[in-house]
Write an enzyme that holds these catalytic residues in place. Structure first.
Site, short mmCIF file in Angstrom:
data_model
loop_
_atom_site.label_atom_id
_atom_site.label_comp_id
_atom_site.label_asym_id
_atom_site.label_seq_id
_atom_site.Cartn_x
_atom_site.Cartn_y
_atom_site.Cartn_z
N CYS A 1 0.81 -1.22 0.00
CA CYS A 1 0.00 0.00 0.00
C CYS A 1 0.84 1.27 0.00
O CYS A 1 0.56 2.22 -0.73
CB CYS A 1 -0.96 0.00 1.19
SG CYS A 1 -0.17 -0.39 2.77
N HIS B 1 -3.02 6.35 4.74
CA HIS B 1 -1.57 6.46 4.95
C HIS B 1 -1.08 7.81 4.44
O HIS B 1 -1.51 8.29 3.39
CB HIS B 1 -0.82 5.37 4.17
CG HIS B 1 -0.98 3.99 4.74
ND1 HIS B 1 -1.63 3.72 5.91
CD2 HIS B 1 -0.53 2.79 4.26
CE1 HIS B 1 -1.58 2.40 6.14
NE2 HIS B 1 -0.92 1.83 5.16
#
Length: 340
Positions: A133, A246
């Site tokens: 990710c 994130h």
């Protein structure tokens, strides 16, 4: 996309990413002929919704993929290593979200906005790997910079949400936060230290070189996706008390000089990127804004005054969507449209 439809299996369907894969298939109107949800034996009997239909979860077995065209895997590395070859053997192309196949030289590692051409290599093993990710959201904005100006070195610090670890981590952050605010004792199970009101410079296991496995993934995966082993990459990955989204502070040293204005203009034309960069009005990418969407948000674009050819930027994305499920479904869309 043609009128052809496909038999699709989702392995690890009951997990957070598996659930999001199902949602993305529905949202993006993927040409599904039939769909099957697979998980471990303990999940058998559960029902998951797909377009208003309650579909029972089946146990993931070696023969689960007979008659299926595409399998989306989010069931962990060990499970993928065991079952993906059986799927491929039965003619079902696997798009895998684990780390199991990413660095296999015969398995393409794909971010659709960056290297969709690599999907053609799926024929080697019948498997396509979805990157980590944190790597995905970094290479999306860096790809056009590398293509036009060349990238010599990347220094990245990540601020990663607990959902990247899984549902237990989300629950632990919630429980610890509630306990601390109510002056109660709390337990630490998922992480080695409390995550509530804390930052842990520790994602995955530590290696002999002092880096974590997550940090080395960002090095190796970036080079593979950008198809350039000369790029220097050094990463520090940090778990922060955020549920979803994130964030990354990225410093790029380019080969050719580029201004912040030119970077901003280039990224405003880049597919999958949204420039959010008006700091004088306190407008910049935020994790809470990225959550729930598929775009990679880029802001705080500025020139690095410590070197001649340096650019700084702040990059945020939803780690469950673009960082996992959406990227997987985007790969499947290209696979279905151009190769099957």
């Amino acid at each position: 996309m043609s009128n052809k439809k496909f038999n699709v299996a989702v392995a690890g369907a009951t997990g957070a990413v598996g659930n999001q894969m199902i949602t993305c298939l529905e949202e993006r109107n993927f040409p599904v002929k039939s769909i099957k949800f697979l998980a471990s034996r303990r999940s058998v009997g559960r029902k998951l919704d797909y377009k208003g239909n309650a579909i029972p979860v089946e146990e993931l077995k070696e023969d689960s993929f007979k008659g299926f065209d595409i399998a989306l895997f989010s069931a962990g590395g060990g499970t993928s290593e065991k079952f993906a070859p059986f799927a491929a053997q039965d003619g079902c192309v696997v798009v895998d979200n684990s780390s199991a196949w990413r660095m296999d030289p015969k398995v393409p590692l794909v971010v659709p906005e960056v290297n969709p051409h690599a999907i053609a290599q799926y024929t080697h093993k019948g498997i396509i790997a979805n990157p980590n990710c944190s790597t995905i959201q970094m290479v999306v904005p860096l790809h056009p910079l590398h293509k036009k100006y060349g990238i010599k070195r990347i220094v990245v610090s990540t601020y990663q949400a607990v959902s990247g670890t899984g549902k237990k981590a989300v629950d632990e952050l919630d429980a610890q936060t509630r306990s601390i605010l109510n002056f109660k004792s709390y337990e630490t199970e998922v992480y080695p230290h409390p995550i509530a009101f804390n930052c842990l410079p520790h994602i995955d296991v530590f290696l002999e070189n002092g880096y974590t496995k997550e940090e080395m993934k960002m090095l190796h995966e970036t080079r593979k996706i950008l198809e350039d082993d000369t790029i220097g990459v050094t990463a520090t990955t940090v778990r922060v008390p955020v549920f979803y989204g994130h964030s990354e502070s990225i410093n790029i040293e380019t080969i050719e000089h580029v201004s912040a204005e030119a970077v901003r203009a280039l990224l405003e034309k880049t597919s999958g990127v949204k420039v959010v960069d008006d700091p004088h009005n306190n407008i910049y990418p935020l994790a809470i804004d990225a959550a729930g969407q598929d775009l990679t948000l880029v802001g705080r674009i500025r020139e690095d005054e410590s070197i001649s050819n340096g650019i700084n930027m702040w990059v945020v994305a939803d780690n469950i969507r673009k960082g996992a499920a959406t990227n997987t479904v985007q790969i499947a869309e290209i696979l279905a449209k151009d190769y099957l």
